[in-house]
Write a protein that holds these residues in place. Structure first.
Motif, PDB file in Angstrom:
ATOM      1  N   ILE A 121       0.862  -1.183   0.000  1.00  0.00           N
ATOM      2  CA  ILE A 121       0.000   0.000   0.000  1.00  0.00           C
ATOM      3  C   ILE A 121       0.896   1.230   0.000  1.00  0.00           C
ATOM      4  O   ILE A 121       1.655   1.453   0.950  1.00  0.00           O
ATOM      5  CB  ILE A 121      -0.939   0.021   1.219  1.00  0.00           C
ATOM      6  N   ARG A 122       0.831   1.980  -1.091  1.00  0.00           N
ATOM      7  CA  ARG A 122       1.662   3.180  -1.238  1.00  0.00           C
ATOM      8  C   ARG A 122       3.140   2.870  -1.001  1.00  0.00           C
ATOM      9  O   ARG A 122       3.868   3.638  -0.366  1.00  0.00           O
ATOM     10  CB  ARG A 122       1.175   4.276  -0.293  1.00  0.00           C
ATOM     11  N   GLY A 123       3.550   1.712  -1.512  1.00  0.00           N
ATOM     12  CA  GLY A 123       4.937   1.303  -1.406  1.00  0.00           C
ATOM     13  C   GLY A 123       5.328   0.707  -0.067  1.00  0.00           C
ATOM     14  O   GLY A 123       6.479   0.301   0.122  1.00  0.00           O
ATOM     15  N   LYS A 124       4.382   0.612   0.859  1.00  0.00           N
ATOM     16  CA  LYS A 124       4.670   0.081   2.191  1.00  0.00           C
ATOM     17  C   LYS A 124       4.241  -1.383   2.286  1.00  0.00           C
ATOM     18  O   LYS A 124       3.280  -1.815   1.650  1.00  0.00           O
ATOM     19  CB  LYS A 124       3.938   0.890   3.264  1.00  0.00           C
ATOM     20  N   ALA A 125       4.957  -2.147   3.117  1.00  0.00           N
ATOM     21  CA  ALA A 125       4.667  -3.567   3.309  1.00  0.00           C
ATOM     22  C   ALA A 125       4.092  -3.806   4.701  1.00  0.00           C
ATOM     23  O   ALA A 125       4.327  -3.028   5.635  1.00  0.00           O
ATOM     24  CB  ALA A 125       5.936  -4.390   3.127  1.00  0.00           C
ATOM     25  N   ALA A 126       3.349  -4.895   4.838  1.00  0.00           N
ATOM     26  CA  ALA A 126       2.798  -5.270   6.143  1.00  0.00           C
ATOM     27  C   ALA A 126       3.916  -5.790   7.036  1.00  0.00           C
ATOM     28  O   ALA A 126       4.727  -6.612   6.609  1.00  0.00           O
ATOM     29  CB  ALA A 126       1.718  -6.331   5.972  1.00  0.00           C
ATOM     30  N   VAL A 127       3.949  -5.311   8.282  1.00  0.00           N
ATOM     31  CA  VAL A 127       5.046  -5.673   9.189  1.00  0.00           C
ATOM     32  C   VAL A 127       4.574  -6.361  10.469  1.00  0.00           C
ATOM     33  O   VAL A 127       5.392  -6.849  11.247  1.00  0.00           O
ATOM     34  CB  VAL A 127       5.881  -4.431   9.560  1.00  0.00           C
ATOM     35  N   GLY A 128       3.266  -6.419  10.706  1.00  0.00           N
ATOM     36  CA  GLY A 128       2.792  -7.071  11.926  1.00  0.00           C
ATOM     37  C   GLY A 128       1.399  -6.623  12.299  1.00  0.00           C
ATOM     38  O   GLY A 128       0.709  -5.946  11.527  1.00  0.00           O
ATOM     39  N   LEU A 129       0.985  -7.007  13.507  1.00  0.00           N
ATOM     40  CA  LEU A 129      -0.323  -6.629  14.023  1.00  0.00           C
ATOM     41  C   LEU A 129      -0.193  -5.522  15.061  1.00  0.00           C
ATOM     42  O   LEU A 129       0.808  -5.434  15.783  1.00  0.00           O
ATOM     43  CB  LEU A 129      -1.021  -7.825  14.681  1.00  0.00           C
ATOM     44  N   ASN A 130      -1.216  -4.714  15.137  1.00  0.00           N
ATOM     45  CA  ASN A 130      -1.320  -3.703  16.181  1.00  0.00           C
ATOM     46  C   ASN A 130      -1.367  -4.409  17.541  1.00  0.00           C
ATOM     47  O   ASN A 130      -2.209  -5.289  17.751  1.00  0.00           O
ATOM     48  CB  ASN A 130      -2.599  -2.891  15.957  1.00  0.00           C
ATOM     49  N   PRO A 131      -0.485  -4.070  18.481  1.00  0.00           N
ATOM     50  CA  PRO A 131      -0.516  -4.723  19.796  1.00  0.00           C
ATOM     51  C   PRO A 131      -1.745  -4.376  20.623  1.00  0.00           C
ATOM     52  O   PRO A 131      -1.988  -5.011  21.648  1.00  0.00           O
ATOM     53  CB  PRO A 131       0.766  -4.223  20.473  1.00  0.00           C
ATOM     54  N   ASN A 132      -2.529  -3.391  20.168  1.00  0.00           N
ATOM     55  CA  ASN A 132      -3.785  -3.072  20.850  1.00  0.00           C
ATOM     56  C   ASN A 132      -4.824  -4.115  20.447  1.00  0.00           C
ATOM     57  O   ASN A 132      -5.402  -4.060  19.362  1.00  0.00           O
ATOM     58  CB  ASN A 132      -4.257  -1.667  20.476  1.00  0.00           C
ATOM     59  N   ILE A 133      -5.027  -5.091  21.326  1.00  0.00           N
ATOM     60  CA  ILE A 133      -5.941  -6.202  21.074  1.00  0.00           C
ATOM     61  C   ILE A 133      -7.295  -5.885  21.695  1.00  0.00           C
ATOM     62  O   ILE A 133      -7.382  -5.481  22.853  1.00  0.00           O
ATOM     63  CB  ILE A 133      -5.400  -7.512  21.682  1.00  0.00           C
ATOM     64  N   ARG A 134      -8.365  -6.081  20.919  1.00  0.00           N
ATOM     65  CA  ARG A 134      -9.710  -5.858  21.432  1.00  0.00           C
ATOM     66  C   ARG A 134     -10.547  -7.121  21.255  1.00  0.00           C
ATOM     67  O   ARG A 134     -10.387  -7.833  20.267  1.00  0.00           O
ATOM     68  CB  ARG A 134     -10.380  -4.697  20.685  1.00  0.00           C
ATOM     69  N   LEU A 135     -11.401  -7.379  22.219  1.00  0.00           N
ATOM     70  CA  LEU A 135     -12.350  -8.482  22.117  1.00  0.00           C
ATOM     71  C   LEU A 135     -13.741  -7.923  22.346  1.00  0.00           C
ATOM     72  O   LEU A 135     -13.958  -7.138  23.277  1.00  0.00           O
ATOM     73  CB  LEU A 135     -12.030  -9.586  23.123  1.00  0.00           C
ATOM     74  N   TYR A 136     -14.676  -8.326  21.478  1.00  0.00           N
ATOM     75  CA  TYR A 136     -16.037  -7.817  21.540  1.00  0.00           C
ATOM     76  C   TYR A 136     -17.003  -8.950  21.856  1.00  0.00           C
ATOM     77  O   TYR A 136     -16.809 -10.088  21.421  1.00  0.00           O
ATOM     78  CB  TYR A 136     -16.446  -7.189  20.203  1.00  0.00           C
ATOM     79  N   ARG A 137     -18.053  -8.599  22.581  1.00  0.00           N
ATOM     80  CA  ARG A 137     -19.137  -9.543  22.856  1.00  0.00           C
ATOM     81  C   ARG A 137     -20.458  -8.868  22.518  1.00  0.00           C
ATOM     82  O   ARG A 137     -20.729  -7.753  22.955  1.00  0.00           O
ATOM     83  CB  ARG A 137     -19.121  -9.962  24.331  1.00  0.00           C
TER      84      ARG A 137
END
Length: 251
Positions: A121-137
């Motif tokens: 995306i715009r020359g950028k590569a995916a490097v990982g996941l956001n460490p902000n983890i959310r869980l929904y119910r």
């Protein structure tokens, strides 16, 4: 007879009492998340090229159930909104948010990294996941109205570009039991098969681009930010819907 320094003794007693009180406090233990096993041969189903796609069996049934158990042990907090009249999407669900880089890395390295190896995306590569983890119910009657997901700047040239949702319930392998005598656990509706709670994406003129029904362990990924499609989480009419949420980070 020597004069007693009452003020000094009182201060010392206060310090000792404070230390004892601090010593009595129990340290909060970190959540024990499930160990995520590497997944080989993950199958991608494009719904709108690679802007919107699903991945079957991204979490195993055991991993999905373990996430639910851990999340219920932590305890959810209700999340609402001011509503469309105040410029916010209607929102009614329960939520947990934690920062856990180790968990984010383990999920990324389990196979998601390979799926994004050729995406730029715009020359950028995916490097990982956001460490902000959310869980929904989402319980019966709860939903999340039409909205878009924003792209967030994480600093150091890193920015979120994709939303990652993993359904933890739904389909043939969903939750069938709950702990006894715990008011914070799901209601008896958790014994019911999940009905409703589809994630629906809209295109121009209110046309439906995709309608995704929750299936335990299935991942749903979609581009967000200025290319994000308007989408909603429909009303749950039976059972309980659980979702794991993070973001794919590019740099």
């Amino acid at each position: 007879m020597k004069a007693r320094n009452i003020g000094s003794n009182s201060k010392m007693t206060e310090i000792v009492a404070r230390k004892r009180k601090m010593g009595d406090r129990k340290e909060k233990t970190a959540p024990k998340w499930p160990s995520i096993k590497p997944k080989n041969n993950l199958h991608v189903t494009p719904l709108r090229d690679f802007d919107l796609f699903t991945v079957q069996n991204f979490f195993s049934s055991a991993e999905s159930k373990a996430f639910i158990e851990t999340a219920e042990g932590i305890g959810f907090a209700h999340q609402g909104s001011l509503g469309p009249a105040k410029g916010e999407a209607y929102r009614d669900n329960d939520r947990i948010s934690v920062n856990d880089a180790v968990l984010a890395d383990s999920i990324w390295d389990s196979g998601l990294n390979k799926l994004f190896s050729d995406i730029r995306i715009r020359g950028k590569a995916a490097v990982g996941l956001n460490p902000n983890i959310r869980l929904y119910r989402y319980k019966v009657g709860q939903r999340f109205g039409r909205h878009i997901d924003e792209s967030n700047d994480l600093g150091d040239g890193k920015r979120t570009r994709y939303t990652l949702l993993v359904y933890l319930s739904g389909g043939p392998g969903e939750l069938k039991s709950k702990a006894k005598n715990d008011s914070n656990k799901p209601t008896d509706s958790s014994f019911d098969r999940l009905v409703g709670g589809e994630t629906v994406f809209y295109g121009s003129r209110n046309s439906i681009v995709a309608e995704v029904a929750p299936i335990e362990g299935m991942a749903l990924l979609h581009i967000h930010g200025d290319k994000c499609l308007l989408h909603e989480a429909r009303n749950v009419t039976k059972g309980v819907k659980y979702v794991f949420r993070s973001d794919v980070v590019f740099a």
